[in-house]
Design an enzyme around this catalytic site. Structure first.
Site, PDB file in Angstrom:
ATOM      1  N   VAL A  14       0.546  -1.283   0.020  1.00 27.99           N
ATOM      2  CA  VAL A  14       0.049  -0.002  -0.028  1.00 27.99           C
ATOM      3  C   VAL A  14       0.879   1.323   0.135  1.00 27.99           C
ATOM      4  O   VAL A  14       0.497   2.211  -0.861  1.00 27.99           O
ATOM      5  CB  VAL A  14      -1.090  -0.068   1.242  1.00 27.99           C
ATOM      6  CG1 VAL A  14      -1.852   1.295   1.327  1.00 27.99           C
ATOM      7  CG2 VAL A  14      -1.918  -1.287   1.243  1.00 27.99           C
ATOM      8  N   ARG A  45      11.441  -2.387   7.738  1.00 34.27           N
ATOM      9  CA  ARG A  45      12.263  -3.002   8.508  1.00 34.27           C
ATOM     10  C   ARG A  45      13.445  -3.513   7.940  1.00 34.27           C
ATOM     11  O   ARG A  45      14.515  -3.669   8.558  1.00 34.27           O
ATOM     12  CB  ARG A  45      11.435  -4.487   8.841  1.00 34.27           C
ATOM     13  CG  ARG A  45      10.365  -4.434   9.835  1.00 34.27           C
ATOM     14  CD  ARG A  45       9.513  -5.633  10.070  1.00 34.27           C
ATOM     15  NE  ARG A  45       8.849  -6.236   8.637  1.00 34.27           N
ATOM     16  CZ  ARG A  45       7.794  -6.751   8.656  1.00 34.27           C
ATOM     17  NH1 ARG A  45       7.109  -7.094   9.739  1.00 34.27           N
ATOM     18  NH2 ARG A  45       7.095  -6.861   7.525  1.00 34.27           N
ATOM     19  N   GLU A 129     -10.163   6.110   4.884  1.00 36.70           N
ATOM     20  CA  GLU A 129     -10.737   5.662   3.739  1.00 36.70           C
ATOM     21  C   GLU A 129     -10.364   4.182   3.127  1.00 36.70           C
ATOM     22  O   GLU A 129     -10.947   3.291   2.867  1.00 36.70           O
ATOM     23  CB  GLU A 129     -10.680   6.522   2.435  1.00 36.70           C
ATOM     24  CG  GLU A 129     -11.568   6.258   1.229  1.00 36.70           C
ATOM     25  CD  GLU A 129     -12.813   6.184   1.629  1.00 36.70           C
ATOM     26  OE1 GLU A 129     -13.521   5.160   1.680  1.00 36.70           O
ATOM     27  OE2 GLU A 129     -13.625   7.223   1.951  1.00 36.70           O
ATOM     28  N   VAL A 132     -11.380   0.291   4.569  1.00 37.27           N
ATOM     29  CA  VAL A 132     -12.508  -0.379   4.248  1.00 37.27           C
ATOM     30  C   VAL A 132     -12.648  -0.500   2.804  1.00 37.27           C
ATOM     31  O   VAL A 132     -12.796   0.716   1.934  1.00 37.27           O
ATOM     32  CB  VAL A 132     -13.876   0.299   4.784  1.00 37.27           C
ATOM     33  CG1 VAL A 132     -15.090  -0.611   4.220  1.00 37.27           C
ATOM     34  CG2 VAL A 132     -13.822   0.277   6.320  1.00 37.27           C
ATOM     35  N   GLY A 187      -0.495  -9.247  -3.452  1.00 39.41           N
ATOM     36  CA  GLY A 187      -0.584  -8.383  -2.369  1.00 39.41           C
ATOM     37  C   GLY A 187      -1.761  -7.885  -1.714  1.00 39.41           C
ATOM     38  O   GLY A 187      -2.013  -6.914  -1.172  1.00 39.41           O
ATOM     39  N   GLU A 190      -3.602 -10.398   4.184  1.00 33.04           N
ATOM     40  CA  GLU A 190      -3.049  -9.643   5.268  1.00 33.04           C
ATOM     41  C   GLU A 190      -1.820 -10.416   5.553  1.00 33.04           C
ATOM     42  O   GLU A 190      -1.497 -11.355   4.986  1.00 33.04           O
ATOM     43  CB  GLU A 190      -3.764  -9.770   6.422  1.00 33.04           C
ATOM     44  CG  GLU A 190      -5.377  -8.893   6.273  1.00 33.04           C
ATOM     45  CD  GLU A 190      -5.149  -7.486   6.220  1.00 33.04           C
ATOM     46  OE1 GLU A 190      -4.542  -6.830   6.951  1.00 33.04           O
ATOM     47  OE2 GLU A 190      -5.408  -6.958   5.069  1.00 33.04           O
ATOM     48  N   LYS A 205     -13.729  -4.455   9.258  1.00 34.65           N
ATOM     49  CA  LYS A 205     -14.148  -3.418   8.275  1.00 34.65           C
ATOM     50  C   LYS A 205     -15.679  -3.002   8.564  1.00 34.65           C
ATOM     51  O   LYS A 205     -16.116  -2.117   8.595  1.00 34.65           O
ATOM     52  CB  LYS A 205     -14.069  -3.854   6.802  1.00 34.65           C
ATOM     53  CG  LYS A 205     -12.584  -3.818   6.334  1.00 34.65           C
ATOM     54  CD  LYS A 205     -12.367  -4.456   5.172  1.00 34.65           C
ATOM     55  CE  LYS A 205     -10.981  -4.750   4.587  1.00 34.65           C
ATOM     56  NZ  LYS A 205     -10.692  -5.773   3.660  1.00 34.65           N
TER      57      LYS A 205
HETATM   58  P1  NDP Z   1       3.072  -4.964   3.492  1.00 36.75           P
HETATM   59  O1  NDP Z   1       3.431  -6.318   4.230  1.00 36.75           O
HETATM   60  O2  NDP Z   1       2.997  -5.117   2.046  1.00 36.75           O
HETATM   61  O3  NDP Z   1       3.840  -3.625   4.074  1.00 36.75           O
HETATM   62  C1  NDP Z   1       4.002  -3.499   5.146  1.00 36.75           C
HETATM   63  C2  NDP Z   1       5.253  -2.628   5.271  1.00 36.75           C
HETATM   64  O4  NDP Z   1       5.410  -2.245   6.827  1.00 36.75           O
HETATM   65  C3  NDP Z   1       6.610  -2.887   4.912  1.00 36.75           C
HETATM   66  O5  NDP Z   1       7.333  -2.250   4.271  1.00 36.75           O
HETATM   67  C4  NDP Z   1       7.177  -3.372   6.061  1.00 36.75           C
HETATM   68  O6  NDP Z   1       8.753  -3.495   6.160  1.00 36.75           O
HETATM   69  C5  NDP Z   1       6.468  -2.376   7.107  1.00 36.75           C
HETATM   70  N1  NDP Z   1       6.714  -2.751   8.559  1.00 36.75           N
HETATM   71  C6  NDP Z   1       6.091  -3.775   9.158  1.00 36.75           C
HETATM   72  N2  NDP Z   1       6.438  -3.711  10.569  1.00 36.75           N
HETATM   73  C7  NDP Z   1       7.324  -2.738  10.656  1.00 36.75           C
HETATM   74  C8  NDP Z   1       7.990  -2.196  11.855  1.00 36.75           C
HETATM   75  N3  NDP Z   1       7.897  -2.856  13.140  1.00 36.75           N
HETATM   76  N4  NDP Z   1       8.858  -0.948  11.560  1.00 36.75           N
HETATM   77  C9  NDP Z   1       9.085  -0.661  10.321  1.00 36.75           C
HETATM   78  N5  NDP Z   1       8.441  -0.910   9.484  1.00 36.75           N
HETATM   79  C10 NDP Z   1       7.392  -2.042   9.435  1.00 36.75           C
HETATM   80  O7  NDP Z   1       1.501  -4.634   3.814  1.00 36.75           O
HETATM   81  P2  NDP Z   1       0.249  -3.776   3.018  1.00 36.75           P
HETATM   82  O8  NDP Z   1       0.755  -2.869   2.503  1.00 36.75           O
HETATM   83  O9  NDP Z   1      -0.270  -4.973   2.272  1.00 36.75           O
HETATM   84  O10 NDP Z   1      -0.434  -3.307   4.220  1.00 36.75           O
HETATM   85  C11 NDP Z   1      -0.441  -2.483   5.037  1.00 36.75           C
HETATM   86  C12 NDP Z   1      -1.825  -2.107   5.787  1.00 36.75           C
HETATM   87  O11 NDP Z   1      -2.639  -1.703   4.865  1.00 36.75           O
HETATM   88  C13 NDP Z   1      -2.351  -3.008   6.674  1.00 36.75           C
HETATM   89  O12 NDP Z   1      -2.723  -2.494   7.663  1.00 36.75           O
HETATM   90  C14 NDP Z   1      -3.231  -3.673   5.864  1.00 36.75           C
HETATM   91  O13 NDP Z   1      -4.472  -4.280   6.534  1.00 36.75           O
HETATM   92  C15 NDP Z   1      -3.757  -2.296   5.233  1.00 36.75           C
HETATM   93  N6  NDP Z   1      -4.494  -2.485   3.851  1.00 36.75           N
HETATM   94  C16 NDP Z   1      -3.812  -3.460   2.875  1.00 36.75           C
HETATM   95  C17 NDP Z   1      -4.344  -3.424   1.614  1.00 36.75           C
HETATM   96  C18 NDP Z   1      -3.846  -4.395   0.580  1.00 36.75           C
HETATM   97  O14 NDP Z   1      -4.239  -4.485  -0.575  1.00 36.75           O
HETATM   98  N7  NDP Z   1      -2.447  -4.931   0.765  1.00 36.75           N
HETATM   99  C19 NDP Z   1      -5.599  -2.858   1.271  1.00 36.75           C
HETATM  100  C20 NDP Z   1      -6.122  -2.139   2.275  1.00 36.75           C
HETATM  101  C21 NDP Z   1      -5.368  -2.030   3.435  1.00 36.75           C
HETATM  102  P3  NDP Z   1       9.459  -4.552   5.168  1.00 36.75           P
HETATM  103  O15 NDP Z   1       9.212  -3.957   3.719  1.00 36.75           O
HETATM  104  O16 NDP Z   1      11.024  -4.166   5.448  1.00 36.75           O
HETATM  105  O17 NDP Z   1       9.031  -5.781   5.683  1.00 36.75           O
HETATM  106  N1  HSE Z   2      -6.651  -8.356   3.044  1.00 31.07           N
HETATM  107  C1  HSE Z   2      -7.558  -7.375   2.626  1.00 31.07           C
HETATM  108  C2  HSE Z   2      -8.482  -7.727   1.663  1.00 31.07           C
HETATM  109  C3  HSE Z   2      -6.729  -6.169   2.170  1.00 31.07           C
HETATM  110  O1  HSE Z   2      -8.169  -8.758   1.075  1.00 31.07           O
HETATM  111  O2  HSE Z   2      -9.611  -7.388   1.427  1.00 31.07           O
HETATM  112  C4  HSE Z   2      -7.906  -5.128   1.710  1.00 31.07           C
HETATM  113  O3  HSE Z   2      -8.356  -4.401   2.868  1.00 31.07           O
END
Ligand code: NDP
Ligand code: HSE
Length: 438
Positions: A14, A45, A129, A132, A187, A190, A205
């Site tokens: 995201v 990380r 936004e 959900v 991607g 979760e 949600k």
């Molecule tokens: P990802 O796993 O792709 O990305 C998470 C990021 O956070 C990575 O860059 C990771 O680092 C970093 N991270 C995690 N823990 C730490 C920490 N303790 N310190 C520093 N950096 C950290 O997750 P998403 O992007 O898929 O999801 C992110 C959020 O968005 C979640 O809450 C998810 O529920 C929400 N979301 C996701 C959607 C989707 O389609 N994927 C849609 C809607 C909401 P590193 O890269 O080094 O591992």
């Molecule tokens: N894991 C969630 C899904 C990401 O599949 O709907 C979007 O919130």
């Protein structure tokens, strides 16, 4: 005007999706808000990675504290997910007077109240936004577009991973594990995909949707949750023959006597638009008193669709930054001191129709036995079909559709049915909603 500087907490699917949208559409965004947006830094990380050249100027760090304490950063975008350290970092950012945008539905559903209180105290905005239905602007639509309505119910396909898995498994015959691996690679899933397949993510949600629809507190613990593991190809095929599709739905219903909050597989008449929402697409159907039904459809997960919502939130918080807190759209749609006690109903009090599949002995009187048990619980049968035996056991599947009844009565009936000597094994039960109006 001076550019707005953004810091990301997390830069995965995201985070990079949102930053790409900001960079690629910089000119359009600036034309809309009258300022440039610069992504200054992002915490991860592991900083050893190759970013798309478009994002080459973003400073990567493992020190998330440096972002929330950076005086140059105006807006902090939390897209790392999980509870801690996200919660503490957001609280620090707020205490430092920064507006925050988050896609983290688990955090909003479980700790939203304390985060919103802190934001109010410090005069900053919290926007969510993307939390959900990914790219669908459903929060804005309910909170602002439907603001003049009394909302009666909300029903949504609100987990992209579940809908993708169901579509690929049940429509294309693929295996669960294969499709889940795809959803992870794309991607959608979760960090812990059991949140998706067990319905927890959809419940997060739904908690948010119910709060902004009805003006009630966020109450994740009140949601009844079932995942997708019980849905079989057999039931999908029988449902189709009867003119239904099985979807994993989140339902928030204001019954007048309390609120039903539930997430579970659901039979929906195939003529409803929402029954034909497939793959990673999400849809949220809202029934409101003035406008009637409205349906919001779009990508429910993925980098740029979710990024689209994150960027819209950034633009919104920048636009309203100069307005006093009382002149902003309330975070949960209603004034914070006007939220009402919702009286969430217990699962036994829910009212719905049911699909039942019963495996019965091929003997005279079986139908009469089943009918008697249902009649004793005042359950009316809408349709009943006896199918061909599916194996060599000689047992016959009987598929039943019932009229609306309380879950408590249905629980009693199922216990009695399972104790009949002519019934083999467990009765399969799937809830059924007509979702009239669209
Ligand atoms: P990802 O796993 O792709 O990305 C998470 C990021 O956070 C990575 O860059 C990771 O680092 C970093 N991270 C995690 N823990 C730490 C920490 N303790 N310190 C520093 N950096 C950290 O997750 P998403 O992007 O898929 O999801 C992110 C959020 O968005 C979640 O809450 C998810 O529920 C929400 N979301 C996701 C959607 C989707 O389609 N994927 C849609 C809607 C909401 P590193 O890269 O080094 O591992
Ligand atoms: N894991 C969630 C899904 C990401 O599949 O709907 C979007 O919130």
């Amino acid at each position: 005007m001076k550019p707005v500087k953004i810091g990301f907490l997390g830069f995965g699917t995201v985070g990079q999706g949102a930053a790409t949208v900001i960079k690629r559409n910089a000119a359009e965004i600036s034309r809309r808000i009258g300022r440039d947006i610069i992504v200054k830094s992002a915490s991860v990380r592991n900083v050893n990675r190759e970013l798309d050249p478009l994002l080459a100027e973003v400073e990567l760090t493992t020190d998330s504290e440096s972002i929330v304490n950076d005086p140059e950063i105006d807006v902090v975008v939390e897209v790392m997910g999980g509870d801690e350290p996200a919660r503490t970092l957001l609280t620090t950012a707020i205490a430092n007077g920064k507006h925050v945008v988050t896609a983290n539905k688990a955090l909003v559903a479980c700790h939203g109240a304390e985060i919103f209180d802190a934001a109010r105290e410090h005069g900053v905005s919290v926007a969510f936004e993307a939390a959900v239905a990914g790219g669908i602007p459903v929060i804005k639509s309910i909170r602002e577009g439907l603001a003049g309505n009394r909302i009666q119910w909300v029903a949504g396909i609100i987990n992209g991973t579940c809908n993708y898995i169901l579509t690929e498994m049940l429509e294309k015959g693929r295996e669960f594990e294969d499709v889940l691996e795809d959803a992870k690679a794309l991607g959608y899933a979760e960090a812990d995909p059991t949140f998706d397949v067990e319905g927890i993510d959809a419940a997060h949600k739904l908690t948010i949707l119910a709060s902004i629809a009805f003006g009630v507190p966020l109450q994740f613990e009140a949601v009844y949750i079932e995942g997708i593991s019980s849905i079989s190809r057999e039931d999908t095929a029988y449902a189709r023959e009867l003119g239904y599709r099985i979807k994993h739905l989140g339902l928030a219903i204001d019954t007048g006597n309390g609120i039903e909050l539930r997430v579970h597989p659901t039979l929906i008449p195939e003529r409803r638009l929402i029954a034909n929402v497939n793959g990673v697409m999400n849809a949220v159907l809202v029934q409101a008193d003035a406008v009637g039904p409205t349906l919001y459809y779009g990508a429910g997960a993925g980098a740029e669709p979710t990024g689209s919502s994150v960027v819209a939130d950034i633009m919104d918080v920048v636009r309203v930054a100069s307005a006093s807190v009382e002149n902003r759209v309330p975070t949960l749609a209603f004034q914070h001191d006007a939220l009402v006690d919702s009286h969430p109903l217990k699962p036994e009090e829910f009212q719905t129709s049911y699909y039942l599949r019963i495996l019965a002995e091929d003997k005279p009187g079986v139908m009469a036995d089943i009918s008697r048990v249902l009649a004793d619980e005042a359950i009316s049968i809408e349709a009943i079909v006896q199918k061909e035996p599916v194996d060599n056991s000689g047992k016959l599947p009987i598929v039943l559709l019932t009229k609306k009844i309380t879950e408590g009565s249905m629980n009693n009936a199922i216990t009695k049915l399972e104790s009949l000597s002519v019934i083999a094994g467990k009765v399969t039960r799937i809830r059924m909603e007509s979702l009239g109006g669209n």
